[in-house]
Motif scaffolding. Structure first.
Motif, PDB file in Angstrom:
ATOM      1  N   GLY A 128      15.639 -49.757 -40.208  1.00 45.92           N
ATOM      2  CA  GLY A 128      15.624 -51.112 -39.651  1.00 45.92           C
ATOM      3  C   GLY A 128      16.825 -51.433 -38.783  1.00 45.92           C
ATOM      4  N   VAL A 129      17.790 -50.526 -38.780  1.00 46.68           N
ATOM      5  CA  VAL A 129      19.052 -50.758 -38.088  1.00 46.68           C
ATOM      6  C   VAL A 129      18.970 -50.183 -36.672  1.00 46.68           C
ATOM      7  CG1 VAL A 129      21.492 -50.128 -38.214  1.00 46.68           C
ATOM      8  CG2 VAL A 129      20.263 -50.697 -40.296  1.00 46.68           C
ATOM      9  N   SER A 130      19.637 -50.816 -35.719  1.00 50.41           N
ATOM     10  CA  SER A 130      19.551 -50.359 -34.322  1.00 50.41           C
ATOM     11  C   SER A 130      20.097 -48.931 -34.175  1.00 50.41           C
ATOM     12  CB  SER A 130      20.333 -51.290 -33.408  1.00 50.41           C
ATOM     13  OG  SER A 130      21.719 -51.078 -33.602  1.00 50.41           O
ATOM     14  N   ARG A 131      19.752 -48.306 -33.067  1.00 47.47           N
ATOM     15  CA  ARG A 131      20.163 -46.918 -32.825  1.00 47.47           C
ATOM     16  C   ARG A 131      21.695 -46.796 -32.820  1.00 47.47           C
ATOM     17  NH1 ARG A 131      17.905 -44.722 -27.407  1.00 47.47           N
ATOM     18  NH2 ARG A 131      16.089 -45.791 -28.259  1.00 47.47           N
ATOM     19  N   VAL A 132      22.344 -47.729 -32.107  1.00 45.61           N
ATOM     20  CA  VAL A 132      23.808 -47.680 -31.981  1.00 45.61           C
ATOM     21  C   VAL A 132      24.469 -47.868 -33.349  1.00 45.61           C
ATOM     22  CG1 VAL A 132      25.789 -48.919 -30.999  1.00 45.61           C
ATOM     23  CG2 VAL A 132      23.767 -48.445 -29.577  1.00 45.61           C
ATOM     24  N   ARG A 133      23.987 -48.857 -34.085  1.00 48.09           N
ATOM     25  CA  ARG A 133      24.550 -49.124 -35.421  1.00 48.09           C
ATOM     26  C   ARG A 133      24.273 -47.945 -36.365  1.00 48.09           C
ATOM     27  NH1 ARG A 133      28.102 -50.161 -38.321  1.00 48.09           N
ATOM     28  NH2 ARG A 133      27.783 -51.082 -40.351  1.00 48.09           N
ATOM     29  N   SER A 134      23.100 -47.334 -36.219  1.00 46.19           N
ATOM     30  CA  SER A 134      22.763 -46.182 -37.061  1.00 46.19           C
ATOM     31  C   SER A 134      23.779 -45.064 -36.869  1.00 46.19           C
ATOM     32  CB  SER A 134      21.371 -45.637 -36.710  1.00 46.19           C
ATOM     33  OG  SER A 134      20.379 -46.582 -36.996  1.00 46.19           O
ATOM     34  N   LEU A 135      24.158 -44.827 -35.612  1.00 47.22           N
ATOM     35  CA  LEU A 135      25.145 -43.762 -35.350  1.00 47.22           C
ATOM     36  C   LEU A 135      26.474 -44.109 -36.014  1.00 47.22           C
ATOM     37  CD1 LEU A 135      25.928 -41.079 -33.939  1.00 47.22           C
ATOM     38  CD2 LEU A 135      26.669 -42.447 -31.985  1.00 47.22           C
ATOM     39  N   GLU A 136      26.871 -45.380 -35.920  1.00 45.01           N
ATOM     40  CA  GLU A 136      28.141 -45.799 -36.558  1.00 45.01           C
ATOM     41  C   GLU A 136      28.089 -45.515 -38.061  1.00 45.01           C
ATOM     42  OE1 GLU A 136      30.679 -46.776 -34.923  1.00 45.01           O
ATOM     43  OE2 GLU A 136      29.835 -47.305 -32.972  1.00 45.01           O
ATOM     44  N   ILE A 137      26.964 -45.867 -38.689  1.00 43.86           N
ATOM     45  CA  ILE A 137      26.839 -45.667 -40.146  1.00 43.86           C
ATOM     46  C   ILE A 137      26.875 -44.173 -40.460  1.00 43.86           C
ATOM     47  CG2 ILE A 137      25.321 -45.979 -42.155  1.00 43.86           C
ATOM     48  CD1 ILE A 137      24.289 -48.572 -40.776  1.00 43.86           C
ATOM     49  N   LEU A 138      26.150 -43.389 -39.649  1.00 48.89           N
ATOM     50  CA  LEU A 138      26.111 -41.937 -39.870  1.00 48.89           C
ATOM     51  C   LEU A 138      27.515 -41.325 -39.757  1.00 48.89           C
ATOM     52  CD1 LEU A 138      23.843 -39.632 -40.196  1.00 48.89           C
ATOM     53  CD2 LEU A 138      24.390 -39.128 -37.821  1.00 48.89           C
ATOM     54  N   LEU A 139      28.231 -41.730 -38.723  1.00 49.49           N
ATOM     55  CA  LEU A 139      29.577 -41.180 -38.526  1.00 49.49           C
ATOM     56  C   LEU A 139      30.502 -41.605 -39.674  1.00 49.49           C
ATOM     57  CD1 LEU A 139      30.020 -41.668 -34.663  1.00 49.49           C
ATOM     58  CD2 LEU A 139      29.398 -39.566 -35.887  1.00 49.49           C
ATOM     59  N   GLY A 140      30.269 -42.802 -40.190  1.00 51.48           N
ATOM     60  CA  GLY A 140      31.039 -43.273 -41.352  1.00 51.48           C
ATOM     61  C   GLY A 140      30.778 -42.384 -42.561  1.00 51.48           C
ATOM     62  N   ILE A 141      29.511 -42.025 -42.763  1.00 45.41           N
ATOM     63  CA  ILE A 141      29.138 -41.161 -43.893  1.00 45.41           C
ATOM     64  C   ILE A 141      29.852 -39.814 -43.768  1.00 45.41           C
ATOM     65  CG2 ILE A 141      27.197 -39.841 -44.888  1.00 45.41           C
ATOM     66  CD1 ILE A 141      25.427 -42.337 -44.196  1.00 45.41           C
ATOM     67  N   GLY A 142      29.872 -39.284 -42.538  1.00 50.33           N
ATOM     68  CA  GLY A 142      30.492 -37.974 -42.325  1.00 50.33           C
ATOM     69  C   GLY A 142      31.992 -38.045 -42.111  1.00 50.33           C
ATOM     70  N   ASN A 143      32.509 -39.280 -42.073  1.00 51.40           N
ATOM     71  CA  ASN A 143      33.928 -39.484 -41.793  1.00 51.40           C
ATOM     72  C   ASN A 143      34.352 -38.788 -40.493  1.00 51.40           C
ATOM     73  OD1 ASN A 143      36.339 -40.648 -42.306  1.00 51.40           O
ATOM     74  ND2 ASN A 143      37.006 -39.166 -43.874  1.00 51.40           N
ATOM     75  N   VAL A 144      33.541 -38.991 -39.480  1.00 49.60           N
ATOM     76  CA  VAL A 144      33.780 -38.352 -38.173  1.00 49.60           C
ATOM     77  C   VAL A 144      34.151 -39.439 -37.161  1.00 49.60           C
ATOM     78  CG1 VAL A 144      32.639 -37.105 -36.280  1.00 49.60           C
ATOM     79  CG2 VAL A 144      32.134 -36.483 -38.645  1.00 49.60           C
ATOM     80  N   GLN A 145      35.217 -39.194 -36.419  1.00 52.46           N
ATOM     81  CA  GLN A 145      35.594 -40.122 -35.349  1.00 52.46           C
ATOM     82  C   GLN A 145      35.256 -39.511 -33.996  1.00 52.46           C
ATOM     83  OE1 GLN A 145      38.477 -40.108 -37.809  1.00 52.46           O
ATOM     84  NE2 GLN A 145      37.467 -41.909 -38.661  1.00 52.46           N
ATOM     85  N   LEU A 146      34.613 -40.300 -33.154  1.00 59.44           N
ATOM     86  CA  LEU A 146      34.238 -39.799 -31.822  1.00 59.44           C
ATOM     87  C   LEU A 146      34.645 -40.795 -30.756  1.00 59.44           C
ATOM     88  CD1 LEU A 146      30.526 -38.655 -32.389  1.00 59.44           C
ATOM     89  CD2 LEU A 146      32.538 -37.182 -32.335  1.00 59.44           C
ATOM     90  N   SER A 147      34.819 -40.289 -29.536  1.00 58.60           N
ATOM     91  CA  SER A 147      35.086 -41.192 -28.409  1.00 58.60           C
ATOM     92  C   SER A 147      33.773 -41.850 -27.990  1.00 58.60           C
ATOM     93  CB  SER A 147      35.648 -40.388 -27.234  1.00 58.60           C
ATOM     94  OG  SER A 147      34.612 -39.558 -26.720  1.00 58.60           O
TER      95      SER A 147
END
Ligand code: BG6
Ligand code: MG
Length: 217
Positions: A46-65
Motif C-alpha cells: 500500500g506504500v508508494s514506490r519511493v517510500r517502499s525503497l526507503e523502508i527497504l533500505l532501512g531494513i538493510g541498513n543501506v545508505q544510498l545517494s
C-alpha cells in the motif's frame, strides 16, 4: 436504491500483484546483499514506490545517494513491469469478477483507489479498465496512504459522501487511509496485521454478493 459506493485497492485486492512487488524488491535486496522476508514485505504494501525503497533500505541498513536511489527505483519498476506484462484475466483474484458484475448490474458505482503508478496498465491487461466509474492512482495524489487523499479524491469523483464509501484493502496503510477518510474499511488478510479495520476477511473469496449487500445496509 443504495447510496453507497465501493472503492477498491488494486494490488492484492483486484489482482495478486503483491507477489510481483515482493519478488522485484527481493531481487533488489539480494543485489544489495541483505535478506528481505515476506513478513517485512507487509510494511511495503500500500506504500508508494519511493517510500517502499526507503523502508527497504532501512531494513538493510543501506545508505544510498539520490542518484543511486533513482537508479534502483527504475530497475525495480522495470523488473516489476516484466512480470506485469505477462499478466492476464486469469490473475484476477477469486470473488472479484462476481462482485464487480453484481455492482454493475445494481448500478452501484465503484472506483479504484491505488498507490500504484502502473494501475491503468494493470487494469488494461485485466480488461477491467472501462469497468470503473473512477480511477485514482499514484499519479493523482500528492500524499500516499496512510493519508486518505487517494480515497477522498475517489469519493469526490464518484460524487459520494466519504461515509457512504466502502473501501476494500489488503494493506495496513490502506486501512488507516480508509479510516481517516471516514469510510467503511474492509481488510483482506491477516487480522493481526490489518488492525483497526471495520471488517476483516481472510480472502477475496469472502467478498460475496451477500456480504456486499450487508455492507451497504
Ligand atoms: C501499491 C502496492 O498498490 O502500489 C505497493 O501495494 C506499491 O506495494 C505501490 O509499492 C506503488 O506501486 P507502483 O506500481 O507505482 O510501483
Ligand atoms: Mg494493496
Amino acid at each position: 436504491m443504495s447510496n453507497k459506493a465501493f472503492i477498491f485497492d488494486l494490488d492484492g485486492v483486484i489482482v495478486d500483484t503483491a507477489k510481483y512487488h515482493f519478488l522485484a524488491w527481493k531481487e533488489l535486496a539480494d543485489s544489495l546483499g541483505f535478506d528481505f522476508t515476506e513478513d517485512q514485505n507487509e510494511l511495503l504494501k500500500g506504500v508508494s514506490r519511493v517510500r517502499s525503497l526507503e523502508i527497504l533500505l532501512g531494513i538493510g541498513n543501506v545508505q544510498l545517494s539520490q542518484v543511486e536511489k533513482d537508479k534502483y527505483l527504475q530497475e525495480k519498476n522495470k523488473q516489476y513491469l516484466s512480470y506485469i506484462e505477462k499478466m492476464d484475466t486469469r490473475e484476477i483474484l477469486p470473488g472479484i469478477p462476481e462482485l464487480l458484475s453484481f455492482l454493475k448490474a445494481e448500478k452501484i458505482p465503484f472506483a479504484l483507489g491505488s498507490a500504484s503508478k502502473n494501475a491503468r496498465l494493470i487494469l488494461e491487461n485485466l480488461k477491467l479498465l472501462d469497468d470503473f466509474d473512477a480511477i485514482v492512482d499514484g499519479n493523482d495524489v500528492s500524499t500516499a496512504k496512510p493519508d486518505p487523499e487517494v480515497f477522498l479524491i475517489a469519493a469526490e469523483r464518484l460524487g459520494k459522501d466519504p461515509k457512504d464509501c466502502i473501501v476494500i484493502e489488503d494493506a495496513f496503510a490502506g486501512v488507516q487511509a480508509a479510516n481517516s477518510a471516514g469510510m467503511t474499511s474492509v481488510a483482506i488478510g491477516d487480522p493481526e496485521v490489518l488492525r483497526g479495520a471495520d471488517y476483516n476477511l481472510m480472502s477475496t473469496k469472502e467478498l460475496t454478493v451477500t456480504l456486499a449487500r450487508q455492507l451497504m445496509n
